[in-house]
Structures are given as structure tokens and as C-alpha cells.
Design a protein around this motif. Structure first.
Motif, mmCIF file in Angstrom:
data_model
loop_
_atom_site.group_PDB
_atom_site.id
_atom_site.type_symbol
_atom_site.label_atom_id
_atom_site.label_comp_id
_atom_site.label_asym_id
_atom_site.label_seq_id
_atom_site.Cartn_x
_atom_site.Cartn_y
_atom_site.Cartn_z
ATOM 1 N N UNK A 23 -2.070 16.937 -20.897
ATOM 2 C CA UNK A 23 -2.404 15.788 -21.108
ATOM 3 C C UNK A 23 -1.177 14.788 -21.584
ATOM 4 N N UNK A 24 -1.550 13.801 -21.243
ATOM 5 C CA UNK A 24 -0.627 12.554 -21.430
ATOM 6 C C UNK A 24 -0.985 11.630 -22.682
ATOM 7 N N UNK B 227 0.813 -1.199 0.119
ATOM 8 C CA UNK B 227 0.040 0.024 -0.066
ATOM 9 C C UNK B 227 0.875 1.173 -0.069
ATOM 10 N N UNK B 228 0.288 2.419 -0.406
ATOM 11 C CA UNK B 228 0.949 3.750 -0.462
ATOM 12 C C UNK B 228 0.172 4.474 0.262
ATOM 13 N N UNK B 229 0.886 5.461 1.058
ATOM 14 C CA UNK B 229 0.094 6.617 1.510
ATOM 15 C C UNK B 229 0.875 7.895 1.328
ATOM 16 N N UNK B 230 0.284 9.059 0.926
ATOM 17 C CA UNK B 230 0.698 10.101 -0.010
ATOM 18 C C UNK B 230 0.503 11.389 1.240
ATOM 19 N N UNK B 231 1.450 12.180 0.746
ATOM 20 C CA UNK B 231 1.535 13.500 1.437
ATOM 21 C C UNK B 231 1.615 14.774 0.503
ATOM 22 N N UNK B 232 0.577 15.535 0.269
ATOM 23 C CA UNK B 232 0.447 16.450 -0.791
ATOM 24 C C UNK B 232 0.959 15.884 -2.182
ATOM 25 N N UNK B 233 0.505 14.801 -2.538
ATOM 26 C CA UNK B 233 1.033 14.355 -3.805
ATOM 27 C C UNK B 233 -0.153 13.166 -4.376
ATOM 28 N N UNK B 234 -0.387 13.281 -5.736
ATOM 29 C CA UNK B 234 -1.197 12.241 -6.282
ATOM 30 C C UNK B 234 -0.156 11.267 -7.242
ATOM 31 N N UNK C 134 1.277 11.376 -10.465
ATOM 32 C CA UNK C 134 -0.055 11.530 -11.692
ATOM 33 C C UNK C 134 0.194 12.369 -12.673
ATOM 34 N N UNK C 135 0.659 13.720 -12.404
ATOM 35 C CA UNK C 135 0.912 14.759 -13.255
ATOM 36 C C UNK C 135 2.360 15.229 -13.312
ATOM 37 N N UNK C 136 2.917 15.643 -14.404
ATOM 38 C CA UNK C 136 4.304 16.175 -14.560
ATOM 39 C C UNK C 136 4.247 17.284 -13.572
ATOM 40 N N UNK C 137 3.363 18.005 -13.311
ATOM 41 C CA UNK C 137 3.400 19.246 -12.501
ATOM 42 C C UNK C 137 3.456 19.061 -10.854
ATOM 43 N N UNK C 138 3.315 17.705 -10.808
ATOM 44 C CA UNK C 138 2.979 17.368 -9.283
ATOM 45 C C UNK C 138 4.368 16.627 -8.928
#
Length: 669
Positions: free
Chosen positions: A501-502, A59-66, A109-113
Motif C-alpha cells: 500500500x502507498x 498520450x502514453x502507451x505501455x508495454x508490460x507496465x502500469x 503504479x506500483x513499486x513492484x512494477x
């Protein structure tokens, strides 16, 4: 020279370090690993070595990240992808009968994140369960582990050959009072209510109390204008063209509570349709609200009482009922929750009691009896279910994959009857039935921040029925998919200043991911692709050196977007460049107050610091952005109508396919 020599030596060392960097290996005893991304490292890889007949879960948990997670086999082929499948985190799992080496790839998820961090934890590594039920429970281990925490959750029930083979609940029904979810917890089952309304309509059709060819105005004279164009079948099969009542209520000034009676009044205000009845299929809650009212008028009783007498009591669904009161106190009620990050949560009351399309409550125990009806061997039950699962047709004769409140389709070559549902309050539901294999299931969740429905549903189907799946065969006269010639088109492109978009290849399919909407592209020639789902075409521009740094999206001969390729390092400069290219209309021509007699709503549009601001008493201040021509977005899609060269005196408002072209007229001219 000496300085230059040392410089080259440093570069070589850095390259060697990158080439020889170890990929972390995960096993049963691995400690949790926390990592973050930067512009130079946009993904991480982890190795998992499995012996025969093993099940691996992490499992993964995230902090300010998708993030999204992919799994690759030893040949480098992607075998699965996981994204948005968990509650305050996500999971990745591998079921391997033959064993082997697998690679887990985690990327933003996004190149911006690229900010934020994530923690990866191994939850279990064990032998694959021997029975289908054991394997399903194994697949549910992630949710079982989460249920030990103070979180809401879900319930699942599976029937095979008329018998309940699995019925389990995970998590809490009420966090404030620490009440666990049980098999008798009562959920709002959202749009699954439509199949019960469909049952009522099908029953009345069988009893000759109602005809699918009847005009709606016969039963609802309040809709004398639009109702004379629409047949009962149009309401059943979502081909009426009526605007969606949820969208109308959300936009319009209609108060805070919505019942079926209020919905009928709102629908009577509408002057136009989204499209001509019978020409298109477009899912709309409005049709089933009206069907419930029609059932009530024919039966001379409420849909709540009719359902109790004709469905719930005969099937012993003792905790199920239609709720026509948004303020009703409900015993054993599961409360819905939303999660933001790992901390903030709240429950939400949406103020709706839209009987017919939703507003039906049930439990796992009760829904098992409904699934048994799907599998009934009783002749009358079979005839009624056959009517309910008969597909509709458009005026062209084209079939619609929808029956009486049920989707009628195929899954991997197997006939599949299903429906899903969700509510603004936070419930998610799914029901599925494979008639050829007497397999039925239902999944209820009381958290909108998790997406277990498709994930768990797919696990159930693959566990029980994978041996029956249709295997892909090579079609004659087809050209082999040339991956090497398309790989150069993979990457991120800037659609507009606010969205990238990807384009990417997955399992020999060329796909585009636009704000988490994923669609397949079909190749037309060397650089042109067809995006049928969006009625668009994409052309990739190849420069003299063979590079691809631009893609153009067109629809109907018009350029929708001229997209430059972006990377993490140049994305901000590309955004600024796009913004400078936009030629905006004179905002002073647009400002003023507009009114819609279909929504009973005033909208004031003003300019603040070169930004158009839309203001309503219901929605407050909403910035709207110019897109192209006379179009703006931010409060749906607004098209300002210019006539005879004068300033616009009206605009059309649309929100997707469910609400089109509501007219607002300027009233302070």
C-alpha cells in the motif's frame, strides 16, 4: 590513496550528472519518447511551457507496465493526476488560461512494477475552444484520435435547457465487420436500467397501486420467510439486506443462463440476510429484479411491455427496450470488448437477462429523450421525477443518498442526480443531471478496458458549471494541516506478502492507495490516523532516529496488518520475512467436502504441496491462502468455524458487502 581519490571523483561526477540532468521539454513538434524504469530511477519528468489560453494533450502507451501520470504547476503543487483513463493507453491534458511552466511526472503504479516501458506522444497543442461545446470536443480529442484506429469506443450526449447541444460517437460498434458507433447504435446500458424500473414503481405509487410500506411477501409469496421482513421501500433504496443476485449466480451451481424468474427461485433458497432490513444501505441488484417482477404481477403484463407502453413509446424512444431473453438478436447492437495489453481482445456474453436491475438497451438518440424528461416543465413529469429523486431513510432516520434507481447527492456543492453501470460483457455507462442548471448528460462505452466515464463526466461538469462550484472555506477552530510533519509517513508499506500500500499527500490530503482503492486518512495525533472508509486505524512507528519503517493497521482493537516500509531494493526480502511469520493452522483438520443448500454447490478442499486447494465443478481448482485466525482468502473470504475444540464442520463464505456469511457444511464427516 590514489585509488580512493579516483573513487571519490567518480562519485562526485555521478552526483553532478544526476543534478544537472536535463528534463525533456515537450512541444507541438516533439517526437514520441520511449522510456523504461529501474530501481534507481522510479519516475521521469517532462516540462511543458504554455502561453496564455492553451490546451495541451499527450498520450502514453505501455508495454508490460502500469503507470500513473501527475501534472504540477510552477509552484510544485499537483494540479491533476491521470491513471487508467484510456484505451490501450492513457492521456494527460493541461488547460491553461494564464499560461506557465508545467511538469509532467510519470511513475510506475506500483513499486513492484519497474519492468516494461512506455511511450509518451504529444497529440495536440492549440488554443482553448471558445464555446462549451468546442471545449468538450477538445477534451474528447484523445478518443477521436483513437477512433481512427481499429478499436471500440464510446458515445456522449449533452442536453442543456431542454436542447441537445452535443451528441457524438467515437470508435467501432463491431470490430469483426468494421461497423462504426453511431447515434443510433444500441448499447446495453447496464444498471442505468434501474431508473426505468424506478419510474415504473414511482408511477404505481402515485396511482395507489403499490405502497412503499407494503411487505414484499404480499406480492412474492415465494419469499414468505425473508419477504415478510422486507418492505417495498427496502428494495427501492437498497436497504433490504438481500444478497446480490449477481454474486449468488456467479458462485452457485445454477446453470449458465439467468433470467428474472430464475433469480426469484435462487433468492427463495436463501435462509439469511446480509443485515437487518432498514438498518444499512448496501447496493444490491436483487432488489430491482424483484421490483420488476412485482410491477409485472400488479400490471398483469411483462416489464418489457409495460415499459414500451408507458415510457418508450410516449417519449419516442423507438430503439429502447427491456431484454428478457439473453439470446435475443438485436439490430444495430454495439458489441462489448475487452483489451489485454495492446493485442488480445475478445467479446463476452454473460448469459444474463436480469430485467429490473439491468438488461435494458438504448441508443444516444433515445437517451436524449429520457434526459429531456429530467428537464421537463410538465407538472405531472415534475411530480413523478420529484418522487423518483426523494432520498430514502434508514430506521434511525439517517438519509440514504439514493432514490428510485437514481443516486441523489451533491457535486462540488451542486445538487446532482446520477447513476453509473457496467456489465461483465464490457459495457460502461453513466448518466448525470444537475437540476438547478438544467444540464444533463449520458456516456455509453462498449469497452470495459477503458475508464472514460468519470473522466469525461468530470470534464463536462467542469466545462459547464465550474463557476458555480462551492469554494472551500476555512472552518473555525481547525488546526492547519502540517504537511512537513506528515511527509515522513509517505511511502510504500507491505500489507501482506501479495500486496503493498502507498501513503502519500495530495492537495493537502493524506491518502492511502491500496490496490487502486484510494481513501483519505484523518489525523488523530502525531502518529495515529483514522481510516473511516475501512473502519480502521493506522499507527506509524517512529524509531529513535526519527525514521518511520513500520505502520500498524488495527480494526476493532485487533491488529489487521503489521506493515514494514519497503523500497524497490528490499521488497523481495520483506515478502519472505512476512511469509515466515505466518503461523498456519493444521490443514488436515480442514480438508473435506462441504455443501451449501443456498448455492446448491459442493466444495472440496484438499492439500497439495502445503497449499490448500478449493475445487468445484463450476470454478475448477482455486488456491486459497491463509490470512489470520480462522480466515482464508482466494475464493472470497472463508471463515472456518471451530466448536468445542473439535475440527471445523462448517465455514462461512463472504464476498464483500453484497454477499455475507453463506454457510457450507461438511458432508463427509
Amino acid at each position: 590513496m590514489k585509488t580512493k581519490k579516483y573513487f571519490y571523483l567518480i562519485i562526485i561526477c555521478l552526483l553532478c550528472n544526476n543534478m544537472t540532468a536535463q528534463v525533456a521539454t515537450l512541444n507541438k513538434k516533439s517526437e514520441p519518447i520511449t522510456k523504461s524504469f529501474n530501481h534507481n530511477k522510479l519516475f521521469h519528468e517532462f516540462e511543458v511551457n504554455l502561453s496564455e489560453n492553451k490546451f495541451f494533450l499527450a498520450s502514453t502507451t505501455t508495454n508490460n507496465l502500469d503507470i500513473k501520470t501527475s501534472v504540477y504547476d510552477e509552484s510544485g503543487s499537483k494540479i491533476s493526476e491521470f491513471d487508467d483513463n484510456g484505451l490501450t493507453g492513457e492521456f494527460v491534458k493541461i488547460t491553461s488560461e494564464k499560461g506557465g511552466k508545467f511538469t509532467i511526472k510519470i511513475e510506475p503504479y506500483s513499486i513492484e512494477e519497474t519492468g516494461g516501458s512506455y511511450t509518451l506522444s504529444v497529440e495536440c497543442l492549440e488554443n482553448i475552444g471558445k464555446s462549451e461545446e468546442q471545449r468538450i470536443k477538445q477534451q474528447m480529442r484523445f478518443w477521436d484520435n483513437r477512433a481512427k484506429k481499429d478499436l471500440s469506443g464510446l458515445g456522449i450526449v449533452i442536453l442543456q435547457n431542454g436542447k441537445t447541444v452535443l451528441k457524438e460517437s467515437y470508435g467501432k460498434a463491431n470490430l469483426e465487420y468494421d461497423i462504426p458507433l453511431t447515434k443510433s447504435s444500441v448499447y446495453d446500458i447496464a444498471s442505468l436500467a434501474k431508473q426505468f424500473t424506478g419510474y415504473a414503481v414511482a408511477t404505481m405509487v402515485e396511482q395507489n397501486k403499490l405502497s412503499l410500506d407494503d411487505k414484499v411477501s404480499k406480492y412474492l409469496p415465494e419469499l414468505s420467510s425473508l419477504g415478510s421482513k422486507i418492505k417495498i421501500s427496502d428494495l427501492v433504496y437498497h436497504t433490504s439486506g438481500l444478497r446480490d443476485i449477481g454474486e449468488l449466480f456467479d458462485l452457485g451451481a445454477f446453470g449458465s443462463k439467468l433470467t428474472a424468474e430464475r433469480a426469484l427461485e435462487i433468492i427463495s433458497y436463501q435462509n439469511t440476510l446480509n443485515f437487518e432490513p432498514g438498518t444499512r444501505h448496501s447496493y444490491s441488484n436483487t432488489g430491482y429484479v424483484l421490483l420488476a417482477i412485482i410491477v409485472e404481477r400488479i400490471a398483469n403484463t411483462s416489464i418489457r411491455e409495460w415499459s414500451k407502453d408507458n415510457i418508450f413509446s410516449p417519449l419516442q424512444m423507438n430503439n429502447s427496450f427491456v431484454n428478457n431473453d439473453p439470446e435475443l438478436i438485436i439490430k444495430n447492437r454495439a458489441v462489448a470488448y475487452k483489451y489485454y495489453g495492446n493485442k488480445t481482445l475478445f467479446q463476452q456474453d454473460n448469459g444474463m437477462a436480469l430485467v429490473g436491475s439491468s438488461a435494458l438497451y438504448s441508443s444516444l438518440d433515445d437517451i436524449a429523450h429520457w434526459l429531456a424528461f429530467f428537464q421537463s416543465k410538465n407538472t405531472n413529469d415534475q411530480n413523478l421525477f420529484r418522487t423518483m429523486t426523494t432520498k430514502g431513510k434508514l430506521k434511525t432516520g439517517e438519509e440514504v443518498n439514493y432514490g428510485f434507481g437514481l443516486s441523489v447527492s451533491n457535486y462540488r456543492g451542486l445538487p446532482f442526480i446520477s447513476h453509473s453501470g457496467s456489465t461483465p460483457a464490457g459495457f460502461n455507462t453513466l448518466i448525470g443531471h444537475f437540476p438547478e442548471h438544467n444540464l444533463s448528460f449520458a456516456i455509453f462505452s462498449n469497452s470495459s478496458s477503458i475508464n472514460p466515464i468519470e473522466i469525461i463526466g468530470r470534464d463536462i461538469v467542469e466545462t459547464y458549471l465550474s463557476q458555480y462550484f462551492e469554494r472551500p472555506t476555512k472552518k473555525e477552530n481547525t488546526v492547519e494541516f502540517d504537511i512537513s510533519s506528515i511527509q515522513k509517513f509517505e511511502g510504500h508499506f507491505q500489507f501482506n506478502p501479495d500486496m503493498t500500500v502507498q501513503f502519500y499527500i495530495d492537495n493537502d490530503k493524506f491518502l492511502v492507495n491500496a490496490n487502486k482503492d484510494i481513501h483519505q486518512l484523518e489525523r488523530v495525533d502525531a502518529t495515529h490516523f483514522l481510516l473511516q472508509a475501512l473502519d480502521s486505524k493506522v499507527e506509524f512507528i517512529v524509531d529513535a532516529n526519527g525514521g518511520v519503517n513500520q505502520a500498524i493497521v488495527t480494526s476493532g482493537g485487533n491488529i489487521i496488518a503489521d506493515m514494514p516500509r519497503v523500497s524497490a531494493s528490499n521488497i523481495e526480502s520483506v515478502k519472505e520475512s512476512l511469509e515466515t511469520k505466518i503461523t498456519k493452522p493444521n490443514f488436515n483438520d480442514i480438508i473435506g467436502t462441504y455443501y451449501s443448500d443456498e448455492l446448491l454447490l459442493n466444495i472440496n478442499i484438499s492439500v497439495e504441496k502445503e497449499q490448500l486447494i478449493l475445487l468445484t465443478s463450476k470454478h475448477g481448482r482455486v488456491p486459497i491462502q491463509y490470512t489470520n485466525d480462522n480466515f482464508f482468502t482466494g475464493f472470497g473470504d472463508l471463515e472456518f468455524i471451530y466448536e468445542n475444540g473439535s475440527n471445523p464442520k462448517r465455514f462461512q463464505l463472504s464476498r464483500g458487502e453484497r454477499l455475507r456469511n453463506v454457510i457450507f457444511r461438511k458432508i463427509n464427516i
